[in-house]
Design a protein around this motif. Structure first.
Motif, short mmCIF file in Angstrom:
data_model
loop_
_atom_site.label_atom_id
_atom_site.label_comp_id
_atom_site.label_asym_id
_atom_site.label_seq_id
_atom_site.Cartn_x
_atom_site.Cartn_y
_atom_site.Cartn_z
N VAL A 100 -6.72 -3.59 -9.42
CA VAL A 100 -4.88 -3.16 -9.61
C VAL A 100 -4.85 -3.09 -8.13
CG1 VAL A 100 -5.93 -0.26 -10.22
CG2 VAL A 100 -3.83 -1.60 -10.90
N SER A 101 -3.48 -3.37 -8.39
CA SER A 101 -2.70 -2.47 -7.08
C SER A 101 -1.21 -2.36 -7.45
CB SER A 101 -2.16 -3.96 -6.41
OG SER A 101 -1.80 -4.62 -7.05
N ILE A 102 -1.00 -1.45 -6.26
CA ILE A 102 0.23 -0.64 -6.80
C ILE A 102 1.30 -1.02 -5.34
CG2 ILE A 102 0.88 2.01 -7.16
CD1 ILE A 102 -2.11 2.48 -8.28
N LYS A 103 2.33 -0.64 -5.67
CA LYS A 103 3.44 -1.05 -4.72
C LYS A 103 4.66 -0.01 -5.48
CE LYS A 103 5.75 -5.52 -5.94
NZ LYS A 103 5.95 -6.40 -4.96
N ASN A 104 5.80 0.84 -4.41
CA ASN A 104 6.35 1.36 -4.61
C ASN A 104 7.89 0.61 -5.13
OD1 ASN A 104 8.27 4.00 -5.26
ND2 ASN A 104 8.93 4.10 -3.82
N THR B 162 1.98 -7.60 -14.92
CA THR B 162 2.97 -7.27 -13.61
C THR B 162 3.37 -5.97 -14.72
OG1 THR B 162 2.49 -8.87 -12.26
CG2 THR B 162 3.75 -6.40 -11.34
N VAL B 163 3.37 -4.70 -14.68
CA VAL B 163 4.07 -3.49 -14.92
C VAL B 163 5.05 -2.12 -14.27
CG1 VAL B 163 2.74 -3.96 -17.47
CG2 VAL B 163 1.61 -2.39 -15.56
N ASP B 164 5.62 -1.93 -14.83
CA ASP B 164 6.30 -0.92 -14.29
C ASP B 164 6.37 0.48 -14.72
OD1 ASP B 164 7.66 -2.95 -12.31
OD2 ASP B 164 9.45 -2.67 -13.11
N VAL B 165 5.79 0.97 -13.68
CA VAL B 165 5.35 2.78 -14.54
C VAL B 165 5.89 3.95 -13.66
CG1 VAL B 165 3.74 4.21 -14.84
CG2 VAL B 165 2.79 1.70 -15.41
N ASN B 166 6.80 4.56 -14.03
CA ASN B 166 7.14 5.76 -13.67
C ASN B 166 8.19 5.21 -11.41
OD1 ASN B 166 8.16 8.12 -13.39
ND2 ASN B 166 5.78 8.97 -12.13
N GLY B 167 8.49 3.87 -11.96
CA GLY B 167 9.25 3.47 -10.38
C GLY B 167 8.13 2.88 -9.57
N PHE B 168 6.87 2.05 -9.82
CA PHE B 168 5.38 2.56 -9.21
C PHE B 168 5.07 0.37 -10.25
CE2 PHE B 168 5.61 6.29 -7.25
CZ PHE B 168 5.56 6.24 -6.22
N ILE C 198 2.89 4.78 1.07
CA ILE C 198 0.83 4.51 1.03
C ILE C 198 -0.21 4.38 -0.28
CG2 ILE C 198 -1.23 4.10 2.32
CD1 ILE C 198 0.37 4.87 4.97
N THR C 199 0.15 3.77 -0.92
CA THR C 199 -1.40 3.79 -2.41
C THR C 199 -2.51 3.00 -1.82
OG1 THR C 199 -0.41 1.54 -2.62
CG2 THR C 199 0.81 2.64 -3.45
N SER D 48 -3.62 6.56 -6.02
CA SER D 48 -2.48 7.79 -5.89
C SER D 48 -1.81 6.95 -4.34
CB SER D 48 -3.39 9.21 -5.14
OG SER D 48 -4.01 8.96 -3.20
N THR D 49 -0.27 8.13 -4.63
CA THR D 49 1.02 7.88 -3.68
C THR D 49 1.17 9.05 -2.36
OG1 THR D 49 2.40 8.09 -4.73
CG2 THR D 49 1.20 6.13 -5.08
N LYS D 50 1.04 8.16 -0.98
CA LYS D 50 1.95 9.02 -0.69
C LYS D 50 3.19 8.67 0.98
CE LYS D 50 -1.25 8.55 2.93
NZ LYS D 50 -2.48 9.86 3.94
N PRO D 51 4.57 8.97 1.26
CA PRO D 51 5.11 8.06 2.17
C PRO D 51 3.89 7.44 3.01
CG PRO D 51 5.52 10.65 1.61
CD PRO D 51 4.07 10.51 1.46
N ASP D 52 5.06 6.14 3.58
CA ASP D 52 4.66 6.32 4.71
C ASP D 52 5.14 6.26 5.56
OD1 ASP D 52 3.74 4.31 6.59
OD2 ASP D 52 3.88 2.37 5.16
#
Length: 502
Positions: A81-85, A243-249, A72-73, A264-268
């Motif tokens: 900006v949108s973020i996804k794992n 659309t760019v990749d940073v640290n696996g995101f 969950i981002t 920030s991100t946390k486990p879904d």
């Protein structure tokens, strides 16, 4: 055409038919055996499809880490900006500042040779084009100019050329009939810096570029491409894409607000929980089906029907009869029973350094005896969610950890529970395949196929034997008819002789 009984008055054909029906009893039994084997073959293959499906789902959903990496981002500016794992197993947080977005280069032609208002169906010959090649140079994803040649024919329409440019080069092209102009835009954003004067360059042989209004055209300063410029946790970076990749995101840049955006991100937990519950449901469903097959009652009084018997019954009666006849075809099958037993055992004990299923709220109902009965699992939802929240990586390893297989008799092994189950499923699939093959297998390549081939040969030989037996019956009855005819003839002669003497 055979006609009998002329002398004896007997219905020879009916008698021989009844005799042959008795002779065919062994063949009927062989035919029933063949049908039973065919049904058994179909049942094995149905089981193997389910086992393969379970194995594939286990690998895709429980062994591959992507299903456990759901995150969950949260962003203080989700419209910017949108973020996804993508593939990160850990959480990520910080700030991102977007200074500018990546932009594609665009270029417009002069009005084509024939002038504005010409339809897209106008041919190159109509435009007076005599050249044969159009060269398009455009920036690639690495910011380097790449050349592509387009072959032009006199019969090509403007729409054909636009389509060819879009498919074969690094630019998208379209033609506006109303203005009579062509618009080009690079497929990749960014600029080529010191690599050249422009991000789109058009040249040609002969007059192609000139007639299409592209001769000498360059990308205007206002239309030049540019790289995205952004800073993540103090590190300034550039990209030709938004659309760019940073640290696996994966970050999708939407607006250049030039201010720090917190993320920030946390486990879904719900996604991971749903994935594990689905795995448990799939396992329970497979156990139900396999246990049902090996325990199914065999109805020995219901044999496969012959063609004559089916004709005397309704479709529904045939369906109900065959349903009972097919019951118990895989009863106590050693391969399936063995697979069920191994799968039950595989979920017992624990995974080295990770723990047992019971630790995360997955157990069997009713204790040990219920486990031995059917091996189904139940989920304590609260306990499972707590385990995922506390350490999702540990939960993932409990299912997907690789390593040495569990030693027989041991309650602890390096392999995760999903890895164990998949290994058992794959091994059982191969064993069943050796016995039943699949749709494309030749009869010689699997056990039941060889059995069916042997039965077919046996049936062919028996059919040949029946022909010989039927011919013998006819020969015997014909001999009897001839004997009766001779006896009748002798009797008639004797009567004539006695009558004449009187």
């Amino acid at each position: 055409m055979r006609i009998g009984g002329l002398a004896s008055g007997m219905d020879t054909e009916s008698i021989i038919k009844d005799l042959m029906n008795a002779e065919r009893i062994p063949l009927t039994k062989i035919t029933q055996k063949k049908q039973t084997l065919q049904w058994q073959l179909d049942s094995y293959r149905a089981v193997n499809r389910k086992v393969k499906e379970f194995s594939d789902n286990t690998f895709n959903n429980m062994i591959l880490s992507t299903k456990f990496n759901a995150k969950i981002t949260e962003s203080s500016a989700p419209n910017d900006v949108s973020i996804k794992n993508k593939n990160s197993t850990s959480d990520f947080s910080g700030t991102i500042k977007i200074e500018q977005l990546a932009k594609n280069s665009t270029m417009q032609s002069d009005v084509i040779a024939a002038g504005a208002g010409k339809p897209a169906t106008t041919t190159m010959a109509d435009l007076g084009i005599t050249g044969t090649t159009l060269k398009i140079s455009a920036i690639d994803e690495n910011g380097v100019m790449q050349d592509k040649d387009i072959t032009i024919a006199s019969t090509d329409k403007i729409s054909d050329v636009m389509d060819r440019i879009t498919k074969q080069t690094g630019v998208n092209a379209f033609y506006d009939a109303k203005s009579g102009q062509i618009a080009l835009s690079t497929k990749n954003g960014g600029n080529n810096g010191a690599n050249g004067p422009s991000e789109i360059v058009v040249t040609s042989t002969g007059d192609v570029a000139n007639k299409l209004g592209l001769e000498g055209k360059t990308v205007a300063t206002a239309n030049k491409g540019q790289n995205a410029i952004y800073t993540v946790n103090g590190l300034r970076m550039e990209s030709s894409k938004n659309t760019v990749d940073v640290n696996g995101f994966e970050f999708t840049l939407k607006a250049a607000n030039k201010t720090d955006i917190n993320f920030s991100t946390k486990p879904d937990t719900d996604a991971v929980f749903d994935n594990i519950v689905k795995f448990v449901d799939d396992y329970n469903k497979l156990m139900d089906e396999l246990n049902g097959l090996v325990r199914e009652k065999t109805n020995r009084d219901f044999k496969p029907l012959s063609a004559e018997e089916k004709e005397a019954m309704s479709d529904k009666e045939v369906e109900l009869w065959e349903e009972k006849a097919k019951s118990g075809l895989l009863k106590n099958d050693p391969v399936i029973s063995g697979m069920v037993s191994q799968m039950r055992s595989a979920l017992m004990g624990s995974v080295k350094d990770q723990g047992s299923l019971k630790d995360i709220g997955i157990a069997t109902p009713g204790g040990q005896y219920a486990w031995q009965k059917d091996g189904k699992l139940v989920v304590d939802e609260k306990k499972l969610k707590e385990a995922i929240n506390a350490d999702p990586d540990k939960v993932q390893k409990m299912f997907a950890q690789t390593g040495a297989a569990t030693t027989p008799g041991s309650t602890t092994g390096e392999q995760g529970f999903a890895v164990r189950l998949r290994a058992i499923a794959e091994s059982s699939y191969k064993d069943i395949h050796k016995r039943a093959g699949d749709t494309g297998s030749t009869e010689e390549s699997f056990t039941l196929g060889r059995n069916l081939k042997g039965i077919n040969k046996q049936m062919d030989k028996f059919q040949d034997r029946l022909k010989v037996v039927e011919a013998r019956y006819w020969k015997q009855f014909n001999a009897m008819e001839n004997a009766i005819q001779r006896a009748n003839a002798q009797s008639a002669n004797l009567m004539n002789a006695l009558g004449g003497g009187a």
